[in-house]
Design a protein around this motif. Structure first.
Motif, PDB file in Angstrom:
ATOM      1  N   ALA A 105       4.669   7.990 -16.144  1.00 56.14           N
ATOM      2  CA  ALA A 105       4.466   6.684 -16.056  1.00 56.14           C
ATOM      3  C   ALA A 105       3.641   5.783 -15.829  1.00 56.14           C
ATOM      4  O   ALA A 105       2.690   5.832 -15.052  1.00 56.14           O
ATOM      5  N   PRO A 106       3.347   4.450 -16.540  1.00 57.26           N
ATOM      6  CA  PRO A 106       3.062   3.515 -16.052  1.00 57.26           C
ATOM      7  C   PRO A 106       2.275   3.094 -15.136  1.00 57.26           C
ATOM      8  O   PRO A 106       4.053   3.301 -14.085  1.00 57.26           O
ATOM      9  N   LEU A 140      12.749   9.757 -25.131  1.00 53.37           N
ATOM     10  CA  LEU A 140      12.224   8.784 -23.973  1.00 53.37           C
ATOM     11  C   LEU A 140      11.191   7.823 -25.349  1.00 53.37           C
ATOM     12  O   LEU A 140      11.234   6.932 -25.073  1.00 53.37           O
ATOM     13  N   TYR A 141      10.277   8.871 -25.963  1.00 57.48           N
ATOM     14  CA  TYR A 141       9.284   8.235 -26.982  1.00 57.48           C
ATOM     15  C   TYR A 141      10.087   7.289 -28.356  1.00 57.48           C
ATOM     16  O   TYR A 141       9.381   6.249 -28.550  1.00 57.48           O
ATOM     17  N   SER A 142      11.509   8.037 -28.431  1.00 54.41           N
ATOM     18  CA  SER A 142      11.543   7.398 -30.074  1.00 54.41           C
ATOM     19  C   SER A 142      12.384   5.891 -29.474  1.00 54.41           C
ATOM     20  O   SER A 142      12.390   5.214 -30.416  1.00 54.41           O
ATOM     21  N   LEU A 143      13.003   6.084 -27.697  1.00 52.20           N
ATOM     22  CA  LEU A 143      13.813   5.180 -28.121  1.00 52.20           C
ATOM     23  C   LEU A 143      13.096   4.111 -27.430  1.00 52.20           C
ATOM     24  O   LEU A 143      13.612   2.926 -27.569  1.00 52.20           O
ATOM     25  N   ASN A 144      11.720   4.316 -26.913  1.00 50.49           N
ATOM     26  CA  ASN A 144      11.308   2.879 -26.853  1.00 50.49           C
ATOM     27  C   ASN A 144      10.419   2.439 -28.132  1.00 50.49           C
ATOM     28  O   ASN A 144       8.959   1.719 -28.635  1.00 50.49           O
ATOM     29  N   ASN A 145      10.937   2.950 -29.427  1.00 52.81           N
ATOM     30  CA  ASN A 145      10.519   2.966 -30.212  1.00 52.81           C
ATOM     31  C   ASN A 145       8.599   2.833 -30.626  1.00 52.81           C
ATOM     32  O   ASN A 145       8.113   1.816 -31.473  1.00 52.81           O
ATOM     33  N   GLY A 146       8.502   4.011 -29.890  1.00 55.38           N
ATOM     34  CA  GLY A 146       6.787   4.448 -30.298  1.00 55.38           C
ATOM     35  C   GLY A 146       6.038   3.600 -29.705  1.00 55.38           C
ATOM     36  O   GLY A 146       4.852   3.802 -30.029  1.00 55.38           O
ATOM     37  N   LYS A 150       4.051   8.557 -25.927  1.00 55.64           N
ATOM     38  CA  LYS A 150       4.105  10.024 -25.883  1.00 55.64           C
ATOM     39  C   LYS A 150       3.583  10.831 -24.424  1.00 55.64           C
ATOM     40  O   LYS A 150       4.033  11.378 -23.733  1.00 55.64           O
ATOM     41  N   LYS A 151       2.436  10.335 -23.912  1.00 51.10           N
ATOM     42  CA  LYS A 151       1.751  11.329 -23.094  1.00 51.10           C
ATOM     43  C   LYS A 151       2.324  10.472 -22.214  1.00 51.10           C
ATOM     44  O   LYS A 151       1.940  11.109 -20.584  1.00 51.10           O
ATOM     45  N   LYS A 152       2.766   9.186 -22.025  1.00 53.01           N
ATOM     46  CA  LYS A 152       3.731   8.349 -20.735  1.00 53.01           C
ATOM     47  C   LYS A 152       4.407   8.963 -20.382  1.00 53.01           C
ATOM     48  O   LYS A 152       5.327   8.789 -19.626  1.00 53.01           O
ATOM     49  N   PHE A 153       4.791   9.881 -21.335  1.00 57.32           N
ATOM     50  CA  PHE A 153       6.324  10.604 -20.765  1.00 57.32           C
ATOM     51  C   PHE A 153       6.428  12.824 -20.380  1.00 57.32           C
ATOM     52  O   PHE A 153       5.572  12.978 -21.181  1.00 57.32           O
ATOM     53  N   ASN A 154       6.530  12.324 -19.124  1.00 55.91           N
ATOM     54  CA  ASN A 154       6.002  13.508 -18.632  1.00 55.91           C
ATOM     55  C   ASN A 154       7.286  13.974 -17.427  1.00 55.91           C
ATOM     56  O   ASN A 154       7.157  13.622 -16.500  1.00 55.91           O
TER      57      ASN A 154
END
Length: 229
Positions: A105-106, A140-146, A150-154
């Motif tokens: 996460a950022p 989660l990537y799709s939920l945030n409309n891209g 995607k690399k920020k979700f692990n």
């Protein structure tokens, strides 16, 4: 004499409660949850956790649920034995809540204030299923409309200490009901498809399990429903 009578009453109550739970398995779908209310454990055996969660559920219009105490060796048993002691409809109706942390996460994402991009999530999955973190990542990537790479979700299993601090529940007691922190919940889609629509999960104590009607759980918890197994 009084002690003998008290012991007899205790044994009778246990037998009646067990009969009621067994009947729950054979009731038609529309009657399952009605029975669940009637077999909630008696006040004499109700723990503080059970009382707190029961009040929380009822105050949020969840009326079809059941708490069940299990033996200390419960987690040493097979899923079939756990199913039997809970009078669950099948081993697929046995579920667990796990706390996940987004390790990528950022830097500004440190809590659960944004349910679409939270540092932590609780995922409810079946014991018979294999959790797929990749599908949650894609969701989660799709939920945030891209808008977030995607690399920020692990998503990884959170350390036990972190889980305890966030939920207030120890290992094997975690439930997404009444957590210390309002962590967003992800419910595996397979649980929604179960018939009857009444599943079991942790109840806030290691030896306490909670059975709940799926539509009421969804209405109260408002989880994301994701095919993640």
């Amino acid at each position: 004499m009084e002690a003998a009578v008290a012991e007899l009453e205790r044994v009778q109550n246990q037998i009646l409660e067990r009969i009621s739970k067994l009947e729950l398995t054979y009731l038609p779908q529309n009657d399952v949850s009605s029975a669940a209310v009637s077999v909630t454990t008696s006040p004499k055996s109700t723990s503080d956790t059970e009382a707190r969660l029961s009040n929380l559920l009822r105050s949020n219009s969840v009326n079809h649920f059941l708490f069940n105490k299990v033996p200390a060796e419960y987690y040493d048993w097979s899923l079939e034995s756990r199913r039997d002691i809970l009078a669950a409809a099948s081993i697929d109706h046995l579920c667990k809540s796990i706390v996940l942390v987004n390790t990528q996460a950022p830097a500004n994402v440190t809590d659960c204030s944004d349910r679409n991009n939270s540092k932590y999530y609780v995922v409810v999955v079946q014991y018979t299923a294999r959790f797929n973190a990749e599908t949650v990542k894609n969701f989660l990537y799709s939920l945030n409309n891209g808008k977030i790479p995607k690399k920020k979700f692990n998503l990884r299993l959170a350390p036990e200490e972190t889980s305890i601090n966030l939920t207030g529940y120890e290992h094997n007691a975690v439930t997404c009901i009444g957590m210390k922190t309002d962590i967003p919940v992800i419910l595996d889609e397979a649980i929604v498809k179960l018939n009857p629509d009444f599943f079991w999960l942790g109840g806030g104590e290691v030896d306490l399990k909670l059975g709940i009607k799926t539509p009421e759980f969804i209405k109260f918890v408002k989880p994301f429903i994701v095919n993640c197994s």
